[in-house]
Design a protein around this motif. Structure first.
Motif, PDB file in Angstrom:
ATOM      1  N   UNK A  92      44.838  47.848  25.796  1.00 52.97           N
ATOM      2  CA  UNK A  92      43.994  47.404  26.908  1.00 52.97           C
ATOM      3  C   UNK A  92      44.571  46.102  27.432  1.00 52.97           C
ATOM      4  N   UNK A  93      44.216  45.751  28.673  1.00 45.46           N
ATOM      5  CA  UNK A  93      44.719  44.503  29.215  1.00 45.46           C
ATOM      6  C   UNK A  93      44.280  44.256  30.641  1.00 45.46           C
ATOM      7  N   UNK A  94      44.909  43.271  31.245  1.00 46.93           N
ATOM      8  CA  UNK A  94      44.609  42.853  32.614  1.00 46.93           C
ATOM      9  C   UNK A  94      45.914  42.689  33.378  1.00 46.93           C
ATOM     10  N   UNK A  95      45.802  42.675  34.709  1.00 51.63           N
ATOM     11  CA  UNK A  95      47.004  42.505  35.510  1.00 51.63           C
ATOM     12  C   UNK A  95      46.697  42.155  36.943  1.00 51.63           C
ATOM     13  N   UNK A  96      47.757  41.949  37.699  1.00 51.80           N
ATOM     14  CA  UNK A  96      47.665  41.661  39.124  1.00 51.80           C
ATOM     15  C   UNK A  96      48.784  42.413  39.833  1.00 51.80           C
ATOM     16  N   UNK A 122      40.425  48.607  39.576  1.00 50.12           N
ATOM     17  CA  UNK A 122      41.168  47.746  40.501  1.00 50.12           C
ATOM     18  C   UNK A 122      40.209  47.159  41.524  1.00 50.12           C
ATOM     19  N   UNK A 123      40.423  45.877  41.815  1.00 48.69           N
ATOM     20  CA  UNK A 123      39.596  45.222  42.823  1.00 48.69           C
ATOM     21  C   UNK A 123      40.501  44.388  43.735  1.00 48.69           C
ATOM     22  N   UNK A 124      40.423  44.608  45.056  1.00 55.86           N
ATOM     23  CA  UNK A 124      41.282  43.851  45.975  1.00 55.86           C
ATOM     24  C   UNK A 124      40.771  42.438  46.216  1.00 55.86           C
ATOM     25  N   UNK A 125      41.671  41.488  46.154  1.00 56.50           N
ATOM     26  CA  UNK A 125      41.365  40.108  46.519  1.00 56.50           C
ATOM     27  C   UNK A 125      41.664  39.907  48.004  1.00 56.50           C
ATOM     28  N   UNK A 126      42.746  40.538  48.453  1.00 62.08           N
ATOM     29  CA  UNK A 126      43.161  40.442  49.850  1.00 62.08           C
ATOM     30  C   UNK A 126      43.706  41.796  50.285  1.00 62.08           C
ATOM     31  N   UNK A 127      43.266  42.256  51.437  1.00 61.71           N
ATOM     32  CA  UNK A 127      43.783  43.516  51.992  1.00 61.71           C
ATOM     33  C   UNK A 127      44.537  43.276  53.296  1.00 61.71           C
ATOM     34  N   UNK A 128      45.049  42.082  53.481  1.00 58.96           N
ATOM     35  CA  UNK A 128      45.787  41.750  54.693  1.00 58.96           C
ATOM     36  C   UNK A 128      47.107  42.526  54.732  1.00 58.96           C
ATOM     37  N   UNK A 129      47.567  42.923  55.929  1.00 53.68           N
ATOM     38  CA  UNK A 129      48.833  43.666  56.030  1.00 53.68           C
ATOM     39  C   UNK A 129      50.039  42.884  55.507  1.00 53.68           C
ATOM     40  N   UNK A 184      43.437  42.712  41.611  1.00 52.41           N
ATOM     41  CA  UNK A 184      43.266  42.425  40.193  1.00 52.41           C
ATOM     42  C   UNK A 184      42.921  43.734  39.507  1.00 52.41           C
ATOM     43  N   UNK A 185      43.315  43.870  38.241  1.00 56.25           N
ATOM     44  CA  UNK A 185      43.015  45.112  37.537  1.00 56.25           C
ATOM     45  C   UNK A 185      42.793  44.861  36.059  1.00 56.25           C
ATOM     46  N   UNK A 186      42.093  45.780  35.454  1.00 53.88           N
ATOM     47  CA  UNK A 186      41.957  45.831  34.003  1.00 53.88           C
ATOM     48  C   UNK A 186      42.205  47.281  33.600  1.00 53.88           C
ATOM     49  N   UNK A 187      42.780  47.500  32.430  1.00 50.43           N
ATOM     50  CA  UNK A 187      43.171  48.860  32.061  1.00 50.43           C
ATOM     51  C   UNK A 187      42.950  49.144  30.584  1.00 50.43           C
ATOM     52  N   UNK A 188      42.870  50.423  30.282  1.00 47.26           N
ATOM     53  CA  UNK A 188      42.978  50.951  28.919  1.00 47.26           C
ATOM     54  C   UNK A 188      43.982  52.100  28.987  1.00 47.26           C
ATOM     55  N   UNK A 189      44.834  52.184  27.983  1.00 47.27           N
ATOM     56  CA  UNK A 189      45.842  53.245  27.928  1.00 47.27           C
ATOM     57  C   UNK A 189      45.949  53.773  26.511  1.00 47.27           C
ATOM     58  N   UNK A 190      46.433  54.992  26.413  1.00 52.06           N
ATOM     59  CA  UNK A 190      46.692  55.600  25.109  1.00 52.06           C
ATOM     60  C   UNK A 190      47.806  56.627  25.285  1.00 52.06           C
ATOM     61  N   UNK A 191      48.633  56.771  24.263  1.00 52.15           N
ATOM     62  CA  UNK A 191      49.708  57.755  24.341  1.00 52.15           C
ATOM     63  C   UNK A 191      50.497  57.811  23.049  1.00 52.15           C
ATOM     64  N   UNK A 192      51.342  58.812  22.951  1.00 49.71           N
ATOM     65  CA  UNK A 192      52.204  58.963  21.780  1.00 49.71           C
ATOM     66  C   UNK A 192      53.377  59.851  22.148  1.00 49.71           C
ATOM     67  N   UNK A 193      54.383  59.837  21.302  1.00 54.47           N
ATOM     68  CA  UNK A 193      55.594  60.625  21.490  1.00 54.47           C
ATOM     69  C   UNK A 193      55.958  61.277  20.161  1.00 54.47           C
ATOM     70  N   UNK A 194      56.520  62.470  20.217  1.00 52.53           N
ATOM     71  CA  UNK A 194      56.871  63.215  19.009  1.00 52.53           C
ATOM     72  C   UNK A 194      58.271  63.808  19.148  1.00 52.53           C
TER      73      UNK A 194
END
Length: 174
Positions: free
Chosen positions: A130-134, A92-99, A105-115
């Motif tokens: 994997x992906x990106x977000x805001x 995660x990287x902040x573009x603005x930290x104003x109150x 901005x972020x980029x991620x990797x995830x993994x999981x499963x259900x049984x």
């Protein structure tokens, strides 16, 4: 009886760049083998974790890059997610930290499963994405965000469950 656990960690890497890691699991077990698992509770894995309804206390567990509930096993036409695991890493990287409005901005990797059954559990047989977000934190509304995730692994009997998916975030995940 139902058990869940989660471990989260935030670590500053360079200046305002933050690494977020998360490992979580859950299990719904039974007291009597003759009665089996409860039809109530359980877990629905996949998607954004948001749901317009809650079916008998089932927890919605988001896994970006896949459709909602698409990673929950079907047993006799009924979704039975009695056990799950999920692992996440985000930068995660902040573009603005104003109150008035903090924006990240972020980029991620995830993994999981259900049984459905404990005998089927393999914690390393996971669906990956994997992906990106805001994210925006607005004091009057709370956390809002949008992610785009790509699911790398095909889901049996659901060819459209993975690939590119948009997911929305409302509020803080707990």
């Amino acid at each position: 009886h139902k058990w869940t656990g989660r471990s989260q960690w935030y670590m500053a890497l360079v200046e305002n760049l933050v690494l977020y890691t998360n490992a979580q699991f859950g299990g719904l077990f039974y007291y009597s083998k003759n009665l089996g698992y409860s039809p109530f509770e359980g877990f629905d894995l996949g998607g954004d974790g948001l749901s317009g309804y809650n079916l008998y206390g089932r927890e919605s567990i988001g896994l970006r890059g896949y459709l909602n509930s698409s990673l929950t096993p079907l047993v006799g036409g009924v979704r039975e997610g009695n056990l799950y695991d999920k692992f996440t890493m985000e930068l995660r990287y902040p573009i603005s930290l104003k109150p008035q409005a903090a924006i990240y901005l972020l980029t991620f990797v995830e993994a999981g499963n259900s049984w459905a059954n404990f005998d089927d559990v393999n914690p390393f047989n996971v669906y990956r994405s994997a992906g990106v977000g805001i994210r925006m934190f607005l004091p009057m509304l709370g956390m809002l965000g949008v992610d785009w995730g790509y699911g790398f692994d095909a889901v049996p009997n659901n060819s459209s469950a993975n690939k590119g998916q948009f997911h929305f975030v409302i509020g803080m995940p707990f």
